[in-house]
Design a protein around this motif. Sequence first.
Motif, PDB file in Angstrom:
ATOM      1  N   PHE A 130      54.929  -7.857  37.920  1.00 56.33           N
ATOM      2  CA  PHE A 130      54.177  -9.092  38.113  1.00 56.33           C
ATOM      3  C   PHE A 130      52.918  -9.154  37.262  1.00 56.33           C
ATOM      4  O   PHE A 130      52.022  -9.946  37.521  1.00 56.33           O
ATOM      5  N   GLY A 131      52.877  -8.322  36.247  1.00 56.51           N
ATOM      6  CA  GLY A 131      51.692  -8.333  35.388  1.00 56.51           C
ATOM      7  C   GLY A 131      51.255  -6.913  35.130  1.00 56.51           C
ATOM      8  O   GLY A 131      51.871  -5.956  35.619  1.00 56.51           O
ATOM      9  N   ARG A 132      50.205  -6.786  34.343  1.00 58.60           N
ATOM     10  CA  ARG A 132      49.687  -5.470  33.978  1.00 58.60           C
ATOM     11  C   ARG A 132      49.456  -4.626  35.233  1.00 58.60           C
ATOM     12  O   ARG A 132      48.714  -5.034  36.114  1.00 58.60           O
ATOM     13  N   SER A 164      51.479  -7.983  46.578  1.00 62.11           N
ATOM     14  CA  SER A 164      51.216  -7.430  45.252  1.00 62.11           C
ATOM     15  C   SER A 164      50.770  -5.991  45.421  1.00 62.11           C
ATOM     16  O   SER A 164      49.976  -5.662  46.306  1.00 62.11           O
ATOM     17  N   PRO A 194      48.858  -0.181  41.570  1.00 62.41           N
ATOM     18  CA  PRO A 194      48.572   1.245  41.743  1.00 62.41           C
ATOM     19  C   PRO A 194      47.181   1.619  41.225  1.00 62.41           C
ATOM     20  O   PRO A 194      46.723   1.081  40.217  1.00 62.41           O
ATOM     21  N   TYR A 195      46.540   2.515  41.937  1.00 64.57           N
ATOM     22  CA  TYR A 195      45.247   3.025  41.479  1.00 64.57           C
ATOM     23  C   TYR A 195      45.452   3.992  40.322  1.00 64.57           C
ATOM     24  O   TYR A 195      46.578   4.428  40.048  1.00 64.57           O
ATOM     25  N   ALA A 196      44.339   4.341  39.692  1.00 62.12           N
ATOM     26  CA  ALA A 196      44.393   5.211  38.515  1.00 62.12           C
ATOM     27  C   ALA A 196      45.157   6.486  38.836  1.00 62.12           C
ATOM     28  O   ALA A 196      44.899   7.143  39.846  1.00 62.12           O
ATOM     29  N   ALA A 227      46.406  -0.784  45.558  1.00 59.54           N
ATOM     30  CA  ALA A 227      45.805  -1.931  46.246  1.00 59.54           C
ATOM     31  C   ALA A 227      46.949  -2.846  46.655  1.00 59.54           C
ATOM     32  O   ALA A 227      47.739  -3.271  45.818  1.00 59.54           O
ATOM     33  N   LEU A 228      47.056  -3.096  47.940  1.00 61.48           N
ATOM     34  CA  LEU A 228      48.092  -3.996  48.446  1.00 61.48           C
ATOM     35  C   LEU A 228      47.424  -5.312  48.842  1.00 61.48           C
ATOM     36  O   LEU A 228      46.400  -5.313  49.507  1.00 61.48           O
ATOM     37  N   THR A 229      48.000  -6.393  48.414  1.00 65.84           N
ATOM     38  CA  THR A 229      47.433  -7.688  48.768  1.00 65.84           C
ATOM     39  C   THR A 229      48.548  -8.605  49.224  1.00 65.84           C
ATOM     40  O   THR A 229      49.557  -8.757  48.522  1.00 65.84           O
ATOM     41  N   ASP A 230      48.339  -9.187  50.369  1.00 65.10           N
ATOM     42  CA  ASP A 230      49.343 -10.115  50.891  1.00 65.10           C
ATOM     43  C   ASP A 230      49.330 -11.399  50.063  1.00 65.10           C
ATOM     44  O   ASP A 230      48.301 -12.048  49.900  1.00 65.10           O
ATOM     45  N   GLN A 231      50.493 -11.737  49.520  1.00 66.45           N
ATOM     46  CA  GLN A 231      50.629 -12.930  48.676  1.00 66.45           C
ATOM     47  C   GLN A 231      51.681 -13.866  49.252  1.00 66.45           C
ATOM     48  O   GLN A 231      52.147 -14.773  48.563  1.00 66.45           O
ATOM     49  N   MET A 280      51.065  -4.131  37.921  1.00 64.27           N
ATOM     50  CA  MET A 280      51.245  -4.801  39.203  1.00 64.27           C
ATOM     51  C   MET A 280      52.705  -5.147  39.446  1.00 64.27           C
ATOM     52  O   MET A 280      53.423  -5.552  38.536  1.00 64.27           O
TER      53      MET A 280
END
Lengths: 179, 417, 87, 977
Positions: A71-73, A33, A36-38, A92-96, A75
Amino acid sequence: MADLIAKTPLDSMEPVTIGTCTVTEANLGTLTSIAPYAGAKIADTFKTAHGMAWPAPNRATGKDGARAIWFGRDMVLLAGPDPDAGLAKHAALTDQSDAWTAVTLGGADAEAVLARLIPLDLSPANFKRGHTARTQIQHMTGSVTRIGADTFLLLVFRSMAGTLLHDLERAMASVAVRG
Amino acid sequence: MRFSGLKVLTEGLTGNKGWGPHWRNPEPKPEYDIVLIGGGGHGLATAHYLAKEHGLTNVAVLEKGYLGGGNVGRNTTIVRANYMLPGNSEFYSHSLKLWEGLEEDLNYNVMHSQRGIINLVHSDGQRDAFVRRANSMCGQGDDGAMLDRAGVEKLLPFLDFEQTRFPIYGGLYHKRGGTARHDAVAWGFARSASDRGVDLIQQCEVTGIHVENGVVKGVQTTKGPIRAKKVGMVAAGRSSQVAAMAGMRLPIESHVLQAFVTEGLKPCIDHVITYGMGHFYISQSDKGGLVFGGDLDMYASYASRGNLPLVEHVAEAAMTLMPAIGKAKVLRSWGGVMDMSPDGSFIIDKTDIDGLFVNCGWCYGGFKATPASGHTFAHLLATGNPHPTTVRHRLDRFRTGRGIMDEEATGSQHNLH
Amino acid sequence: MRLRCPICGERDRREFYYQGAAVMLDRPAPDAGEAAWDNYLHLRENPAGDLEEVWSHDAGCGAWLKVTRNVSTHEIKSVELAREVKQ
Amino acid sequence: MRVEGKGLIDRKQRLSFRFDGRTYHGFAGDTLASALLANDVRHVARSFKYHRPRGILTAGSEEPNALVTIGRGPATDPNVRATVQELYDGLEARSQNAWPSLGFDVLSINDLAAPFLGAGFYYKTFMWPRAFWEKVYEPFIRRAAGLGALGGEKDADHYEKAYAFCDVLVIGAGPAGLMAAWTAAQAGAQVILADEDSRMGGRLNAETLTIDDKPGADWAADMVSKLAAMDNVRLMPRTTVTGAHDGGTFGALERVSHHVNGVPPGGVKETFWRIVAKRSILAAGAIERHIAFQNNDRPGIMAAGAVRAYLNRFGVSAGKAVTVFANNDDAHRTAMDLQDAGVHIAAVIDSRKDAQALGDYRLMSGAIVTGAEGRKGLEAIRVTTATGTEKIATDCLAVSGGWNPTVHMTCHMNGRPTWDERIASFVPTPGAIPGMETAGACNGAFSTASCLSEGVAAARSSLDALGMTAPDIKIPQADDSNYALEPLWAVPGKGRAWLDFQNDVSVKDVKQAAQENFTSVEHMKRYTTQGMATDQGKNSNVAALALLADATGRGIPETGTTTFRPPYTPVALAALGAGAQGKGFAPERKTTSHAASVAAGAPMIEAGLWYRPSHFPLPDEKTWRQSCDREVGWVRNAVGICDVSTLGKIDIQGPDAAKLLDFVYTNMFSTLKENRVRYGLMLREDGHLMDDGTTARLGENHYVMTTTTAAAGQVMRHLEFVTQALHPEWDVRIMSVTEQWAQFAVAGPKSRELLNGLLDDAIDDSKWPFMSCGPVTVQGVKGRLFRISFSGEHAYELAVPSRYGDSLFRLLVARAESLGGGAYGMEALNVLRIEKGFITHSEIDGRVTAQDIGMARMLSEKKDFIGATMAQRPGLTEAGRAQLVGLKPVGPVKQLTAGAHIYTDGAEPVAEHDQGYVTSVGFSPTLGHFIGLGFVTDGLSRHGDVLNMVDHVRGIQTRVELCDPVFFDPKGERTRG
């Protein structure tokens, strides 16, 4: 000592065909996922790194073996390759990779089957190839993407794999009986 | 006119020509000692007890529609005293005792049926919570017993004990709980109050509350101004609108709660059953309809109708719990507008305006409270002091944090109770 | 009932979570005093007409929304992203 | 009797069916009702209250009388309208509400007692003696009431729900609906045309009218086949639109398998549709109303339009010598159609003085029917004219009091219909349902020609609203005769004249209600039960209302009307609740160790949507307590393995991650060092505890938060609310990773030993002290290790990507077993945490504050955080609140029970001596006695006090001493060691 053995959410089940439709467990590769940051201008970086357009809301982009699914707001889910390291600056990268059950549902009646589970108009006029939605699949929250003329990609939480398969099979059976 | 079996017999033999009006149709007088805003169950009960317990009959009940047209006439008719927390426990205990003498008190058969309520339990944690509640009930002098799975199966063999998503571990059995004929409760109180001299004025909407220097003086209505020494606001469902006429804001959000009834069926459910995991409850009316309901629709609403997702959820709960009723057909659904308070418990209190009193915030527990709400509100109106069972039900308890009674333990979000 | 999520488009009510009046967006300062906090958490205008409220597109994109809705007719007047309302 | 040469039935397909045990025959295309009439079966039912014999009144879903039970056992389907049930070979139907038989029904004695059982009688009696209500009166009333009976077994049929979307939903496929659908379809709109009948066409199938010189039924069939050929049209026959809901959402029930014998394997009985339509057109037709006169409910007395429907559609004459009683022209067509088919018309009685015969039959104008004879079947009627009374022999009386537009759906959103004097009935109020147009008979337009043109017009307005344009539509030629009517609700005279047939409400009941001051229409309805039967007053409400208006001296518009509520026709719970039976109610969440736990014999228990093992029994263990004690011992003495993956895990990243955590937790997290873990308390804004858990700092701007299993969803939503709705300016991203990681507690003195044989790099105390965390590799797999403990032992939680969860769990358990330990379940986990005084949601149940659990020190005073202000309300901080304590038995009884209350020692255990309650208990094998946690008034300062625990419902009384909640290793040496 035995190595740790990997298992897929549906334990590599054989595809299930009922009537005109087949449900197949999908191996999407690495899932990341990307949030993006602001103020981040991620679209170009992403395009350069992965060769795909950064998808607009409710859209999915892709190339061979890789998809970028909204994948959502704020994201996007990158499916396939490992994320380019340069993206971490912007998002922010998150392994899903292990968090989702992914299946494809294909066949002439796929839309009719999903009409029993998903509260969305998935007709081709309204939900074309490359369209995606975050929505409900029966009682689960999930993601649905049209990836072919009569093929959809469905994602729900990994722990709900059994329920997803059960719900799909029930709907496929009833559609098959109607003919 | 006194009702009795003999009267029914003699009237039957003489063509039923002698039945008189259940209540009078008076024109409003210019002034009353007490004006009650709202001719629902609680307003009519208040009028009855003002007259009966306190001898106050220079009282008017002002109803903008027809008597009993609010939630007393659109609920699932459950009567129980199975609350856990201090405050609610003694109040509902008091109410159930009033129910048990109501028919004699009113000379009206409200069909109070103590058929027993079973709250099903689906986990160890839920069982512990219900045991705590049952022990509160026992400590209050009421009845409460825990059933194990076999005990539930003996009483309710038609539940799905094999493969329900949330298996049945047991239940809290409240034998004195049950149902009553909702409309009859309103009519019984109305008839009694009217007979005792209270003026019940229908089609009379209150359009303003007259306050001078912090003292209430009366109300404006669609039938003209009416002076009053005291005014009681007892208009659950519309409490905020009524209070706004006195410049008050209440800790209330209005939400819609749906209820359902099926076509008439031969007797199949003898108790009231609640299924906590599915927010579902059901009983069978004396006419044979299965009467059931579930959770709020969850959004603020003054429209007495609900939406499909909740309808479906309720029906799904029914099907997982008791698939034997699958072919019962839903005949009618309706919605009632609920005063949802921040802790799920009601308010009976004075206000900052002298002579103005408030009775509101019943959430969806108002029907069973009808006698005690009337009884304790009458006590407050007549004496100026709260009845011992409502000392905690203060209007300012959310501001001070004192005496919050959050039975559902969901916190200050109004719709979660 | 259907709400038009500014991100996802029109969706069935079943995809949304309801929180309550939109006063919840305006959290008082810690020292705003008892009355301000009582207003924030408990007291409600509770009109029988248009109400500003907060919803979340829980089963969709996850956005928190400020919705203006007539609570007597259920007519949706507007749906905005809470995030944008606040900024 | 069957009439040759008439009807749309297939006489080549002869079907056999049974009613009340007798075998009959009918044809494909019949309904059960038409087949019964064809076999001259007239008495088919008993009424609700007085058990009066009843026949078939109508030919539609509004039927109040002819309700039967279809099928047996788990397929038993009660209250099926014979007028809707399509005939199939082998159909078996039974009559209802009659004992011992339909012909001889004991409770028909109620009819004789009717003078004493009028409106509201039960409110006036049955009060003495009090105990008799539940024991005697109520059971009798319950048995006498009700209609059909459920089968009493689990419903064996499958049902389903589905969604559909369209631009224009057309409800009803009569002339108006067909034209509306055709027009909208021509413009290219996505159209759904739904009709409750198996055959579309509406009244065109029941009449001899022509359209464009073609028989109406043929025209309809042509239209249907043309529509069926269009891609943008979806025809939904056998589908009743049951409700109009907000936002253009409609409920609709499709009867998928009711017309066949049994549901095919995998198929469904019914589908409940949720249809979302941008616009809708109601073309639902009209329902004929009756006229009240003495014994107007006798079998053989039918709606005039229904008599025509049976003749023209089913080829059945409902009688051999038919009479007609009407107040309008329309009903005369019944006489003409029957006469054309060779049926004898004994007379047409028309209450209008100026009525004209439209054919060659005996017309009695200005006459009324004042009575009917023949108890189980009509034999004769009494007709009163200006000159006297005449008795006419007849076996079928076709009655028409006019037609009521089917406005019901327009009232589903609280709209009220409008009184239309022209037709003496209600018509829809425009705009009652946003986006809905009405057309044809439901709009009060009764001629075929007006139905056709209104259908086109309604479609045009709908298309306009959609920004679409219809091509020119030619409106076919059709009958446009005037609907001439003079209202007649009830004929004067003695005897009981019926309004609501099923509920046995008579004209007298309505008058008595008015006499007793039940003058509001809602009061009348509730007092008499008028309109509350299964037809919801479709046949009788307007007449009852007119009579109430008359009795109270008001006009009908002032009297008002009751509200029509959804569903339009009753819907089976199994359809509305489709899919939930068995396990389908809520998704099942299974951990990666589920299969291994089940294989080990662990009973799986529900934890929210998850399943978790309660304990892992060994072969020689007979009770869960034995297993639990042993598992606790393993953790205290060796090492235990427990799957903790169900706890919520939330990834929090971004420059403002620390700000967010400081704001949602009561204590500080910005000060937490990297690779360290901290315990946190989270409040709701109202100052009460929401949740607790540990949060680890993985990097400068990267945390992973742990929630309880129960509160995972709530906390995630809360964080989203804070970051979107309160502080959108914070740059922080949150993502649930609960499902990504399989996480296992490795707890006990040998935990490190176990891990050091497994991890690729060994760990020790200096690098991995208590409350540390960091990345590890397990046989080459990247994982995370947290040194945290919920057991009070030296313990870790090891997380790996979920794909390896099953494998790692098996490996960990095998290694634990080799070290003298093994897997432990929820029971042992619970005992271990109680021994340490660790709280769960049993303690922080939503009503408890940080102060109540002795954690006031965790409320930071250096910052604002959610709940900070409200937690300081006087009622939450002052003395007298119940506070967390440990409980141990000190008297002869040693048992503690959760849910018990705690009373002043020596005082009576009643509410006024209540001091608190017990939240969690367990038998501590470590300490050798029961221990408990509970809340006692001012308990924090009362350690050492002895009180009386009483569990009334279990009959247990135990003297307990209040103590510190930490029973074991109060200094925490084992955790750190």
